[in-house]
Design a protein around this motif. Structure first.
Motif, PDB file in Angstrom:
ATOM      1  N   LEU A   1       0.870  -1.173   0.000  1.00  0.00           N
ATOM      2  CA  LEU A   1       0.000   0.000   0.000  1.00  0.00           C
ATOM      3  C   LEU A   1       0.907   1.223   0.000  1.00  0.00           C
ATOM      4  CD1 LEU A   1      -2.988   1.192   0.520  1.00  0.00           C
ATOM      5  CD2 LEU A   1      -2.257   1.349   2.910  1.00  0.00           C
ATOM      6  N   TRP A   2       0.868   1.986  -1.088  1.00  0.00           N
ATOM      7  CA  TRP A   2       1.658   3.212  -1.196  1.00  0.00           C
ATOM      8  C   TRP A   2       0.792   4.389  -0.749  1.00  0.00           C
ATOM      9  CZ3 TRP A   2       6.711   2.724  -2.364  1.00  0.00           C
ATOM     10  CH2 TRP A   2       7.119   1.568  -3.020  1.00  0.00           C
ATOM     11  N   VAL A   3       1.299   5.229   0.143  1.00  0.00           N
ATOM     12  CA  VAL A   3       0.483   6.311   0.699  1.00  0.00           C
ATOM     13  C   VAL A   3       1.089   7.663   0.340  1.00  0.00           C
ATOM     14  CG1 VAL A   3      -0.658   7.226   2.740  1.00  0.00           C
ATOM     15  CG2 VAL A   3      -0.081   4.787   2.635  1.00  0.00           C
TER      16      VAL A   3
ATOM     17  N   SER B   1     -11.613   4.133  11.506  1.00  0.00           N
ATOM     18  CA  SER B   1     -11.882   2.702  11.302  1.00  0.00           C
ATOM     19  C   SER B   1     -12.274   2.416   9.863  1.00  0.00           C
ATOM     20  CB  SER B   1     -12.981   2.231  12.264  1.00  0.00           C
ATOM     21  OG  SER B   1     -14.196   2.908  12.026  1.00  0.00           O
ATOM     22  N   THR B   2     -12.999   3.339   9.222  1.00  0.00           N
ATOM     23  CA  THR B   2     -13.401   3.130   7.820  1.00  0.00           C
ATOM     24  C   THR B   2     -12.189   3.107   6.904  1.00  0.00           C
ATOM     25  OG1 THR B   2     -15.561   4.178   8.183  1.00  0.00           O
ATOM     26  CG2 THR B   2     -14.756   4.083   5.911  1.00  0.00           C
ATOM     27  N   TRP B   3     -11.272   4.072   7.076  1.00  0.00           N
ATOM     28  CA  TRP B   3     -10.084   4.106   6.222  1.00  0.00           C
ATOM     29  C   TRP B   3      -9.201   2.890   6.472  1.00  0.00           C
ATOM     30  CZ3 TRP B   3      -4.824   3.958   6.154  1.00  0.00           C
ATOM     31  CH2 TRP B   3      -4.193   4.384   4.980  1.00  0.00           C
ATOM     32  N   LEU B   4      -9.002   2.532   7.741  1.00  0.00           N
ATOM     33  CA  LEU B   4      -8.131   1.398   8.056  1.00  0.00           C
ATOM     34  C   LEU B   4      -8.715   0.084   7.545  1.00  0.00           C
ATOM     35  CD1 LEU B   4      -7.055   2.452  11.643  1.00  0.00           C
ATOM     36  CD2 LEU B   4      -5.543   2.202   9.662  1.00  0.00           C
ATOM     37  N   ALA B   5     -10.024  -0.079   7.638  1.00  0.00           N
ATOM     38  CA  ALA B   5     -10.655  -1.292   7.116  1.00  0.00           C
ATOM     39  C   ALA B   5     -10.465  -1.386   5.606  1.00  0.00           C
ATOM     40  CB  ALA B   5     -12.142  -1.303   7.469  1.00  0.00           C
ATOM     41  N   ALA B   6     -10.613  -0.250   4.913  1.00  0.00           N
ATOM     42  CA  ALA B   6     -10.409  -0.243   3.457  1.00  0.00           C
ATOM     43  C   ALA B   6      -8.958  -0.534   3.112  1.00  0.00           C
ATOM     44  CB  ALA B   6     -10.829   1.112   2.885  1.00  0.00           C
TER      45      ALA B   6
ATOM     46  N   GLU C   1      -6.749  -2.344   4.895  1.00  0.00           N
ATOM     47  CA  GLU C   1      -6.456  -3.768   5.116  1.00  0.00           C
ATOM     48  C   GLU C   1      -7.087  -4.643   4.033  1.00  0.00           C
ATOM     49  OE1 GLU C   1      -5.515  -5.531   8.973  1.00  0.00           O
ATOM     50  OE2 GLU C   1      -7.021  -4.121   9.748  1.00  0.00           O
ATOM     51  N   LYS C   2      -8.295  -4.288   3.639  1.00  0.00           N
ATOM     52  CA  LYS C   2      -8.957  -5.045   2.574  1.00  0.00           C
ATOM     53  C   LYS C   2      -8.171  -4.929   1.267  1.00  0.00           C
ATOM     54  CE  LYS C   2     -13.431  -5.513   0.237  1.00  0.00           C
ATOM     55  NZ  LYS C   2     -14.838  -4.981   0.143  1.00  0.00           N
ATOM     56  N   ALA C   3      -7.690  -3.718   0.965  1.00  0.00           N
ATOM     57  CA  ALA C   3      -6.917  -3.513  -0.260  1.00  0.00           C
ATOM     58  C   ALA C   3      -5.589  -4.250  -0.199  1.00  0.00           C
ATOM     59  CB  ALA C   3      -6.680  -2.021  -0.472  1.00  0.00           C
ATOM     60  N   LEU C   4      -4.938  -4.229   0.953  1.00  0.00           N
ATOM     61  CA  LEU C   4      -3.664  -4.943   1.103  1.00  0.00           C
ATOM     62  C   LEU C   4      -3.839  -6.446   0.909  1.00  0.00           C
ATOM     63  CD1 LEU C   4      -2.093  -2.943   4.044  1.00  0.00           C
ATOM     64  CD2 LEU C   4      -0.857  -3.593   1.955  1.00  0.00           C
ATOM     65  N   ALA C   5      -4.964  -6.964   1.346  1.00  0.00           N
ATOM     66  CA  ALA C   5      -5.212  -8.398   1.180  1.00  0.00           C
ATOM     67  C   ALA C   5      -5.545  -8.751  -0.266  1.00  0.00           C
ATOM     68  CB  ALA C   5      -6.355  -8.830   2.098  1.00  0.00           C
TER      69      ALA C   5
ATOM     70  N   LEU D   1      -1.646   0.257  11.601  1.00  0.00           N
ATOM     71  CA  LEU D   1      -1.232  -0.805  10.677  1.00  0.00           C
ATOM     72  C   LEU D   1       0.069  -1.453  11.141  1.00  0.00           C
ATOM     73  CD1 LEU D   1      -2.078   0.845   7.230  1.00  0.00           C
ATOM     74  CD2 LEU D   1      -3.352  -0.947   8.418  1.00  0.00           C
ATOM     75  N   ARG D   2       0.986  -0.638  11.649  1.00  0.00           N
ATOM     76  CA  ARG D   2       2.244  -1.182  12.170  1.00  0.00           C
ATOM     77  C   ARG D   2       1.974  -2.121  13.339  1.00  0.00           C
ATOM     78  NH1 ARG D   2       4.557   3.254  13.062  1.00  0.00           N
ATOM     79  NH2 ARG D   2       5.909   3.417  11.230  1.00  0.00           N
ATOM     80  N   ALA D   3       1.049  -1.738  14.199  1.00  0.00           N
ATOM     81  CA  ALA D   3       0.716  -2.558  15.373  1.00  0.00           C
ATOM     82  C   ALA D   3       0.092  -3.894  14.972  1.00  0.00           C
ATOM     83  CB  ALA D   3      -0.232  -1.789  16.290  1.00  0.00           C
ATOM     84  N   LYS D   4      -0.503  -3.937  13.785  1.00  0.00           N
ATOM     85  CA  LYS D   4      -1.115  -5.182  13.298  1.00  0.00           C
ATOM     86  C   LYS D   4      -0.135  -6.047  12.515  1.00  0.00           C
ATOM     87  CE  LYS D   4      -5.900  -3.556  13.184  1.00  0.00           C
ATOM     88  NZ  LYS D   4      -7.140  -3.431  12.385  1.00  0.00           N
ATOM     89  N   GLY D   5       1.130  -5.634  12.467  1.00  0.00           N
ATOM     90  CA  GLY D   5       2.140  -6.478  11.842  1.00  0.00           C
ATOM     91  C   GLY D   5       2.570  -6.061  10.439  1.00  0.00           C
ATOM     92  N   TYR D   6       2.028  -4.963   9.944  1.00  0.00           N
ATOM     93  CA  TYR D   6       2.443  -4.482   8.629  1.00  0.00           C
ATOM     94  C   TYR D   6       3.773  -3.726   8.765  1.00  0.00           C
ATOM     95  CZ  TYR D   6      -2.352  -5.512   7.178  1.00  0.00           C
ATOM     96  OH  TYR D   6      -3.535  -6.155   6.910  1.00  0.00           O
ATOM     97  N   THR D   7       4.583  -3.798   7.752  1.00  0.00           N
ATOM     98  CA  THR D   7       5.831  -3.032   7.714  1.00  0.00           C
ATOM     99  C   THR D   7       5.542  -1.655   7.158  1.00  0.00           C
ATOM    100  OG1 THR D   7       7.139  -5.035   7.371  1.00  0.00           O
ATOM    101  CG2 THR D   7       8.177  -2.944   6.791  1.00  0.00           C
ATOM    102  N   VAL D   8       5.952  -0.625   7.891  1.00  0.00           N
ATOM    103  CA  VAL D   8       5.730   0.767   7.461  1.00  0.00           C
ATOM    104  C   VAL D   8       7.078   1.439   7.258  1.00  0.00           C
ATOM    105  CG1 VAL D   8       4.731   2.989   8.064  1.00  0.00           C
ATOM    106  CG2 VAL D   8       3.540   0.885   8.727  1.00  0.00           C
ATOM    107  N   GLU D   9       7.307   1.936   6.035  1.00  0.00           N
ATOM    108  CA  GLU D   9       8.572   2.584   5.699  1.00  0.00           C
ATOM    109  C   GLU D   9       8.312   4.019   5.258  1.00  0.00           C
ATOM    110  OE1 GLU D   9      11.115   0.072   3.110  1.00  0.00           O
ATOM    111  OE2 GLU D   9       9.486  -1.417   3.320  1.00  0.00           O
ATOM    112  N   GLN D  10       9.068   4.940   5.848  1.00  0.00           N
ATOM    113  CA  GLN D  10       8.974   6.345   5.454  1.00  0.00           C
ATOM    114  C   GLN D  10       9.883   6.616   4.270  1.00  0.00           C
ATOM    115  OE1 GLN D  10       9.358   9.232   8.537  1.00  0.00           O
ATOM    116  NE2 GLN D  10       8.248   8.010  10.053  1.00  0.00           N
TER     117      GLN D  10
END
Length: 335
Positions: A60-62, A289-294, A296-300, A324-333
């Motif tokens: 997921l690119w932000v 919660s709406t953005w984070l749910a979207a 995670e769904k997109a990442l899957a 997202l980091r707390a849920k185990g995703y890798t976050v890179e700046q």
């Protein structure tokens, strides 16, 4: 003006990602801020590089959005174009909407007359402290028509019009064209475009409008902070706008992000009608919660996804990406 009365509420809510989480600490003034920039960058500019959230081989690119931006800047990012070309979905910024729909709004127009006016014929002179009122008059004469009609507006609506006109006259914009350009680019490449806007429902719009007109709002703080920002922050706005436009992430990290919008959003929350009937009290959590749910769904589902978030959110150590980091995703700046 009638439609603007409703869209002002929607604008305040759509700017509320600053409201939806704790704002990052204000940094010490950087060397760039110490030397005010009077000239805004022009021409084609890329904006900042992107944050990367990943798990396994899904990314997921932000892209960090920001406003105000230089009005004469043409945004173009080769990195964004490259990512869009290989992505399957675009997530739009979080927001909240109190939109009744076009046909329903037409029906409601007669009831909207006077929506932006203070109850009981009160004027700005009656509602705000005397010293703040004198500062308002100076800025009104500078940026707005010398029109007594502004005096009847609620402080939050007067502040919004003043800020918009001041931004325009100082060569700054809300950056909406850049956001639209990203959406157009996604549609051109046939990406799925996903809204993460929270829709706010009102059971009886006519009753709500009538009650809104009569209900008080704690919006003097919004009025005051808007005036203070226009008096003290214009040079720093140019520095921030230029830093974003040039993609200077080192400077961006050092800058503070004063958000008078959060104070003005709080004014709307103080209105009992909007708080109770539109559910404004729970909007921050619902937006997040709406953005984070979207996300995670997109990442899957996707190998590559592009998303947009406000820059202040990305720099906030307690912002959306922290979840997202707390849920185990890798976050890179970005470098």
């Amino acid at each position: 003006m009638l439609i603007r009365s409703i869209t002002a509420v929607c604008l305040a809510l759509s700017l509320a990602s600053a409201w939806a989480q704790t704002e990052p600490p204000v940094a010490a003034a950087s060397e760039a801020q110490a030397e005010p920039e009077q000239i805004l960058v022009v021409g084609q500019r890329p904006g900042p590089r992107l944050w990367k959230v990943s798990k396994d081989d899904h990314v997921l690119w932000v892209f960090g959005t920001y406003w105000p931006l230089p009005k004469k800047m043409e945004w173009r990012s080769q990195q964004v174009e490259s990512i869009v070309a290989q992505s399957q979905e675009l997530l739009k910024e979080p927001g909240a909407s109190l939109d009744f729909g076009y046909l329903r709004t037409i029906t409601l127009l007669p009831f909207m007359i006077g929506l932006d006016k203070s109850p009981n014929g009160a004027t700005l002179h009656d509602l705000v402290p005397a010293d703040v009122y004198q500062r308002w008059l100076a800025l009104r004469k500078k940026y707005l028509k010398d029109d007594e009609g502004y005096e009847r507006k609620r402080p939050v609506f007067a502040a919004e019009e003043l800020f918009d006109k001041a931004m325009d006259q100082n060569g700054l914009s809300h950056g909406q064209e850049m956001r639209k350009q990203i959406v157009r680019l996604a549609e051109k490449n046939k990406l799925k475009v996903t809204s993460t806007t929270v829709e706010l429902g009102v059971d009886s719009p006519v009753k709500a409008i009538r009650e809104f007109k009569k209900a008080s709002m704690d919006d003097v703080a919004c009025f005051n902070t808007t005036i203070t920002r226009l008096e003290t922050d214009l040079d720093a706005m140019r520095v921030r706008a230029n830093a974003w436009a040039k993609g200077d992430i080192d400077v961006i990290r050092q800058l503070d992000f004063p958000a008078h919008e959060s104070t003005c959003t709080a004014a709307f929350v103080s209105n009992a009608v909007l708080k109770e009937q539109a559910g404004l009290a729970t909007v921050p959590e619902r937006m997040r919660s709406t953005w984070l749910a979207a996300a995670e769904k997109a990442l899957a589902a996707n190998r590559s996804t592009l998303a947009m978030l406000q820059m202040s959110t990305l720099l906030d150590p307690k912002g959306y990406l922290a979840d997202l980091r707390a849920k185990g995703y890798t976050v890179e700046q970005p470098d």
